[in-house]
Each structure stands twice: as structure tokens, then as C-alpha cells.
Scaffold this active site. Structure first.
Site, PDB file in Angstrom:
ATOM      1  N   ALA A  65       0.848  -1.187   0.000  1.00  0.00           N
ATOM      2  CA  ALA A  65       0.000   0.000   0.000  1.00  0.00           C
ATOM      3  C   ALA A  65       0.887   1.241   0.000  1.00  0.00           C
ATOM      4  O   ALA A  65       2.051   1.184   0.416  1.00  0.00           O
ATOM      5  CB  ALA A  65      -0.898  -0.009   1.226  1.00  0.00           C
ATOM      6  N   GLY A 108       0.526  -5.230   0.974  1.00  0.00           N
ATOM      7  CA  GLY A 108      -0.708  -5.377   0.200  1.00  0.00           C
ATOM      8  C   GLY A 108      -0.455  -6.015  -1.166  1.00  0.00           C
ATOM      9  O   GLY A 108      -1.335  -6.671  -1.721  1.00  0.00           O
ATOM     10  N   GLU A 111      -0.562  -9.590  -0.497  1.00  0.00           N
ATOM     11  CA  GLU A 111      -1.956  -9.972  -0.202  1.00  0.00           C
ATOM     12  C   GLU A 111      -2.796 -10.036  -1.481  1.00  0.00           C
ATOM     13  O   GLU A 111      -3.670 -10.884  -1.630  1.00  0.00           O
ATOM     14  CB  GLU A 111      -2.548  -8.978   0.805  1.00  0.00           C
ATOM     15  CG  GLU A 111      -1.888  -9.131   2.177  1.00  0.00           C
ATOM     16  CD  GLU A 111      -2.217  -7.993   3.134  1.00  0.00           C
ATOM     17  OE1 GLU A 111      -1.963  -6.815   2.769  1.00  0.00           O
ATOM     18  OE2 GLU A 111      -2.733  -8.264   4.225  1.00  0.00           O
ATOM     19  N   GLU A 131       4.875  -5.206   7.022  1.00  0.00           N
ATOM     20  CA  GLU A 131       4.110  -4.235   7.815  1.00  0.00           C
ATOM     21  C   GLU A 131       4.650  -4.071   9.228  1.00  0.00           C
ATOM     22  O   GLU A 131       4.617  -2.982   9.805  1.00  0.00           O
ATOM     23  CB  GLU A 131       2.625  -4.655   7.891  1.00  0.00           C
ATOM     24  CG  GLU A 131       1.854  -4.503   6.589  1.00  0.00           C
ATOM     25  CD  GLU A 131       1.922  -5.711   5.677  1.00  0.00           C
ATOM     26  OE1 GLU A 131       2.813  -6.555   5.839  1.00  0.00           O
ATOM     27  OE2 GLU A 131       1.064  -5.805   4.776  1.00  0.00           O
TER      28      GLU A 131
HETATM   29  N1  DAK Z   1       4.527   3.231  -0.715  1.00  0.00           N
HETATM   30  C1  DAK Z   1       4.940   4.401  -1.278  1.00  0.00           C
HETATM   31  N2  DAK Z   1       6.077   4.534  -1.970  1.00  0.00           N
HETATM   32  C2  DAK Z   1       6.878   3.449  -2.092  1.00  0.00           C
HETATM   33  C3  DAK Z   1       6.519   2.194  -1.532  1.00  0.00           C
HETATM   34  C4  DAK Z   1       5.288   2.112  -0.821  1.00  0.00           C
HETATM   35  N3  DAK Z   1       4.841   0.971  -0.288  1.00  0.00           N
HETATM   36  N4  DAK Z   1       7.508   1.314  -1.807  1.00  0.00           N
HETATM   37  C5  DAK Z   1       8.421   1.992  -2.522  1.00  0.00           C
HETATM   38  N5  DAK Z   1       8.046   3.271  -2.705  1.00  0.00           N
HETATM   39  C6  DAK Z   1       8.768   4.340  -3.427  1.00  0.00           C
HETATM   40  C7  DAK Z   1      10.001   4.795  -2.660  1.00  0.00           C
HETATM   41  O1  DAK Z   1       9.635   5.759  -1.688  1.00  0.00           O
HETATM   42  C8  DAK Z   1      10.846   5.363  -3.766  1.00  0.00           C
HETATM   43  O2  DAK Z   1      10.331   6.632  -4.128  1.00  0.00           O
HETATM   44  P1  DAK Z   1      11.382   7.854  -4.460  1.00  0.00           P
HETATM   45  O3  DAK Z   1      12.253   7.984  -3.276  1.00  0.00           O
HETATM   46  O4  DAK Z   1      12.125   7.407  -5.679  1.00  0.00           O
HETATM   47  O5  DAK Z   1      10.490   9.040  -4.692  1.00  0.00           O
HETATM   48  C9  DAK Z   1      10.545   4.438  -4.946  1.00  0.00           C
HETATM   49  O6  DAK Z   1       9.308   3.796  -4.635  1.00  0.00           O
HETATM   50  C10 DAK Z   1      11.595   3.356  -5.120  1.00  0.00           C
HETATM   51  O7  DAK Z   1      11.745   2.699  -3.881  1.00  0.00           O
HETATM   52  P2  DAK Z   1      13.167   2.449  -3.162  1.00  0.00           P
HETATM   53  O8  DAK Z   1      14.140   3.521  -3.511  1.00  0.00           O
HETATM   54  O9  DAK Z   1      12.897   2.188  -1.721  1.00  0.00           O
HETATM   55  O10 DAK Z   1      13.619   1.102  -3.910  1.00  0.00           O
HETATM   56  P3  DAK Z   1      14.578  -0.040  -3.362  1.00  0.00           P
HETATM   57  O11 DAK Z   1      14.815  -0.929  -4.524  1.00  0.00           O
HETATM   58  O12 DAK Z   1      15.769   0.535  -2.644  1.00  0.00           O
HETATM   59  O13 DAK Z   1      13.720  -0.840  -2.258  1.00  0.00           O
HETATM   60  C11 DAK Z   1      11.746  -1.925  -1.430  1.00  0.00           C
HETATM   61  C12 DAK Z   1      12.600  -1.558  -2.665  1.00  0.00           C
HETATM   62  C13 DAK Z   1      10.464  -2.577  -1.972  1.00  0.00           C
HETATM   63  C14 DAK Z   1      12.511  -2.959  -0.584  1.00  0.00           C
HETATM   64  C15 DAK Z   1      11.439  -0.668  -0.601  1.00  0.00           C
HETATM   65  O14 DAK Z   1      10.947   0.322  -1.471  1.00  0.00           O
HETATM   66  C16 DAK Z   1      10.435  -0.894   0.486  1.00  0.00           C
HETATM   67  O15 DAK Z   1      10.765  -1.460   1.547  1.00  0.00           O
HETATM   68  N6  DAK Z   1       9.191  -0.440   0.271  1.00  0.00           N
HETATM   69  C17 DAK Z   1       8.139  -0.475   1.271  1.00  0.00           C
HETATM   70  C18 DAK Z   1       7.601  -1.886   1.416  1.00  0.00           C
HETATM   71  C19 DAK Z   1       6.520  -1.965   2.497  1.00  0.00           C
HETATM   72  O16 DAK Z   1       6.781  -1.666   3.668  1.00  0.00           O
HETATM   73  N7  DAK Z   1       5.325  -2.358   2.116  1.00  0.00           N
HETATM   74  C20 DAK Z   1       4.201  -2.569   3.030  1.00  0.00           C
HETATM   75  C21 DAK Z   1       3.348  -1.311   3.018  1.00  0.00           C
HETATM   76  S1  DAK Z   1       1.969  -1.464   4.146  1.00  0.00           S
HETATM   77  C22 DAK Z   1      -5.685  -2.710   3.896  1.00  0.00           C
HETATM   78  C23 DAK Z   1      -5.246  -3.017   2.634  1.00  0.00           C
HETATM   79  C24 DAK Z   1      -3.879  -3.085   2.370  1.00  0.00           C
HETATM   80  C25 DAK Z   1      -2.947  -2.801   3.357  1.00  0.00           C
HETATM   81  C26 DAK Z   1      -3.404  -2.477   4.613  1.00  0.00           C
HETATM   82  C27 DAK Z   1      -4.775  -2.406   4.891  1.00  0.00           C
HETATM   83  N8  DAK Z   1      -7.082  -2.680   4.180  1.00  0.00           N
HETATM   84  C28 DAK Z   1      -8.037  -3.136   3.174  1.00  0.00           C
HETATM   85  C29 DAK Z   1      -7.588  -2.255   5.440  1.00  0.00           C
HETATM   86  C30 DAK Z   1      -1.554  -2.855   3.013  1.00  0.00           C
HETATM   87  C31 DAK Z   1      -0.563  -2.306   3.747  1.00  0.00           C
HETATM   88  C32 DAK Z   1       0.808  -2.289   3.217  1.00  0.00           C
HETATM   89  O17 DAK Z   1       1.107  -2.805   2.167  1.00  0.00           O
END
Ligand code: DAK
Length: 257
Positions: A65, A108, A111, A131
Site C-alpha cells: 500500500a 498489500g 496480499e 508491515e
Molecule cells: N509506498 C509508497 N512509496 C513506495 C513504496 C510504498 N509501499 N515502496 C516503494 N516506494 C517508493 C520509494 O519511496 C521510492 O520513491 P522515491 O524515493 O524514488 O520518490 C521508490 O518507490 C523506489 O523505492 P526504493 O528507492 O525504496 O527502492 P529499493 O529498490 O531501494 O527498495 C523496497 C525496494 C520494496 C525494498 C522498498 O521500497 C520498500 O521497503 N518499500 C516499502 C515496502 C513496504 O513496507 N510495504 C508494506 C506497506 S503497508 C488494507 C489493505 C492493504 C494494506 C493495509 C490495509 N485494508 C483493506 C484495510 C496494506 C498495507 C501495506 O502494504
């Protein structure tokens, strides 16, 4: 309908939905999830389409997300956004949905993959629920679908550590049907979709529904549902066609009637 955050390609009898926010690794903004939901609703109603591939393209499936959209929200704001309805709409798609996963499928994104019916992973794929590292837990089914597919201990490891696993490990855990070279992932998934598209559409729909029931209902209830669908299919033209074609030693032509 024209979409901003996804691309939809209809190549009857299949269609491909591609998540398309490459600059943020296909982060799943509410708008993007809304578009996936809308596209699947349209494809469900489109008789030309019998199976769908869901992909993030050649490099990444989705990094979860959109954190920039969530960071400052309150609990009450989250509750009122009815995100759940949009995600549930995706899980309710009635035709076979094949995930083609390259690169990260996190949070997400993972998921979303687990809502699909079959999963083709490129050897670059990484699955995870990070998460916990953000101070939250999965919110679109991760804590429920992981244990139901990979078992308690793999689910605990994934959800509590937040560490991603490789495509090969996902295959070992049974959450992936096939691991292929990354450049082949989408093509292999399309091939699977085309194979399924040859089957009787109503039987496919009933079969999908029956298997999903196994994750939700006690055995007796699941068996009763299966039997009802089995009997129902004898009211379809496709059952007559399928069995006659077998007896006449020819290929069946199914019409979804
Ligand atoms: N959201 C926003 N931006 C993101 C992102 C994300 N999840 N993941 C990556 N980006 C952006 C980065 O900020 C970066 O943007 P700039 O700095 O270039 O502007 C760009 O994408 C490239 O990312 P990185 O520079 O970080 O790239 P790397 O290759 O170094 O790393 C990575 C890749 C995937 C390991 C890293 O980006 C990362 O850890 N990303 C976050 C992963 C994460 O924590 N995901 C879980 C998010 S929470 C629900 C439904 C769904 C959900 C919850 C509730 N309901 C129906 C109630 C879901 C929740 C989640 O998914």
C-alpha cells in the site's frame, strides 16, 4: 473505460491487468486498488474473457500500500475510507485470476497475489509482509491467507519478521505454482490463462467457488456446496457438450451456457 494507474489488455479469451505506477514500485494507492476492482468487475461481465492475468509487469509486482498516503491517517479516517470493500471486490472475482509476479510483492502487494487462484513467479520474485517494520500488521488478509496456504509457522515467520522470501522458498511452501525465468513470467501466466479459457466457463466458476469454500466452511458444509454445484452443472449445455464430445471423440466447444 480508461484507467490512470493500471493497464487493461483484452485479448479474447483472456485479459491482462497490469499495475502501472513504476516510479513508486506500483505502490497500491486507493485509486489504483479502485481501478483494479473496477476493471475486474468489467472483465467478470465480459463474455469474451474467460481468465485473467494480474501482473505488475517485468520488474516489480507491488511494494505494498502507498505509505505516503497512509502515514498521517488516523484510525477513524482509515475506517471511514472503506478500503476493505474494494479489496473484497477483487477477492470476489468469479473467473480464474492468475498472478504473474516479478520482483517485490510486499505487504498489500503480497496480499493481492494471495487473492489470486494460481501464482506464476519469476525467479526474481520476493514475497513478504513487511508491515511489522512500519508498526502495523497486514490489513488485506495476510494474517489469514498465509496460514491457510503456507501453514502456521511459515506464516508467523513471514508476518512477525517482515523478511521477504524468495520465489524458490515460496514454491517450497506451496504458495507458488511455478517458478520460471523472470522474462517468461507473464507469457507463462498467459499460457496458463489460455489453457483455462478452453474449459467450460460455468464449471470453472463453480470449481473456483468450491475450492475457496474449503478455506471458509466446515467440511460438511463445503461438501454440500460442492454437491449442489455438481448437480447444477447437469443443467448446463456445456455439460452435455463436454460429455458428448468425449463420447464422439472430438474436442468440446464450450459456450458458458
Ligand atoms: N509506498 C509508497 N512509496 C513506495 C513504496 C510504498 N509501499 N515502496 C516503494 N516506494 C517508493 C520509494 O519511496 C521510492 O520513491 P522515491 O524515493 O524514488 O520518490 C521508490 O518507490 C523506489 O523505492 P526504493 O528507492 O525504496 O527502492 P529499493 O529498490 O531501494 O527498495 C523496497 C525496494 C520494496 C525494498 C522498498 O521500497 C520498500 O521497503 N518499500 C516499502 C515496502 C513496504 O513496507 N510495504 C508494506 C506497506 S503497508 C488494507 C489493505 C492493504 C494494506 C493495509 C490495509 N485494508 C483493506 C484495510 C496494506 C498495507 C501495506 O502494504
Amino acid at each position: 473505460m480508461a484507467y490512470e494507474h493500471i493497464q487493461v489488455d483484452v485479448e479474447p479469451p483472456i485479459a491482462t491487468v497490469t499495475l502501472n505506477r513504476p516510479k513508486v514500485l506500483n505502490a497500491l494507492s486507493p485509486e489504483l486498488i479502485g481501478e483494479v476492482n473496477q476493471a475486474l468487475r468489467e472483465l467478470d461481465a465480459d463474455d469474451r474473457v474467460r481468465a485473467v492475468v494480474l501482473t505488475g509487469g517485468p520488474k516489480v509486482f507491488a511494494a505494498g500500500a502507498d505509505i505516503s498516503d497512509m502515514a498521517e491517517r488516523t484510525a477513524v479516517e482509515q475506517l471511514h475510507r472503506d478500503q476493505t470493500g474494494r479489496w473484497a471486490g477483487i477477492a470476489a472475482f468469479t473467473k480464474p485470476l492468475i498472478a504473474a509476479v516479478n520482483g517485490y510483492a510486499l505487504g498489500g502487494g503480497c496480499e493481492l497475489v494471495l487473492m489470486c487462484d494460481m501464482i506464476i513467479a519469476g525467479d526474481s520474485a520476493r514475497f513478504g509482509q513487511p508491515e511489522i517494520n512500519l508498526g502495523i500488521i497486514p490489513g488485506a488478509g495476510g494474517t489469514q491467507r498465509w496460514p491457510r496456504t503456507a501453514g502456521k509457522y511459515a506464516a508467523m515467520e513471514t508476518v512477525l519478521t517482515g523478511a521477504p522470501i524468495t520465489a524458490a522458498r515460496a514454491r517450497e511452501l506451496g504458495i507458488v505454482n511455478k517458478v520460471v525465468p523472470a522474462e517468461m513470467t507473464i507469457e507463462v501466466a498467459k499460457r496458463v490463462a489460455r489453457q483455462l479459457a478452453q474449459k467450460a466457463p460455468l464449471a470453472l466458476r463453480m470449481a473456483k467457488e468450491a475450492v475457496l469454500k474449503a478455506f471458509e466452511a466446515p467440511l460438511a458444509e463445503g461438501l454440500a456446496a460442492e454437491r449442489k454445484s455438481f448437480y447444477f452443472l447437469f443443467s448446463t449445455d456445456d455439460q452435455k457438450e463436454g460429455m458428448r464430445a468425449f463420447l464422439e471423440k472430438r474436442k468440446a466447444v464450450f459456450k458458458g451456457r
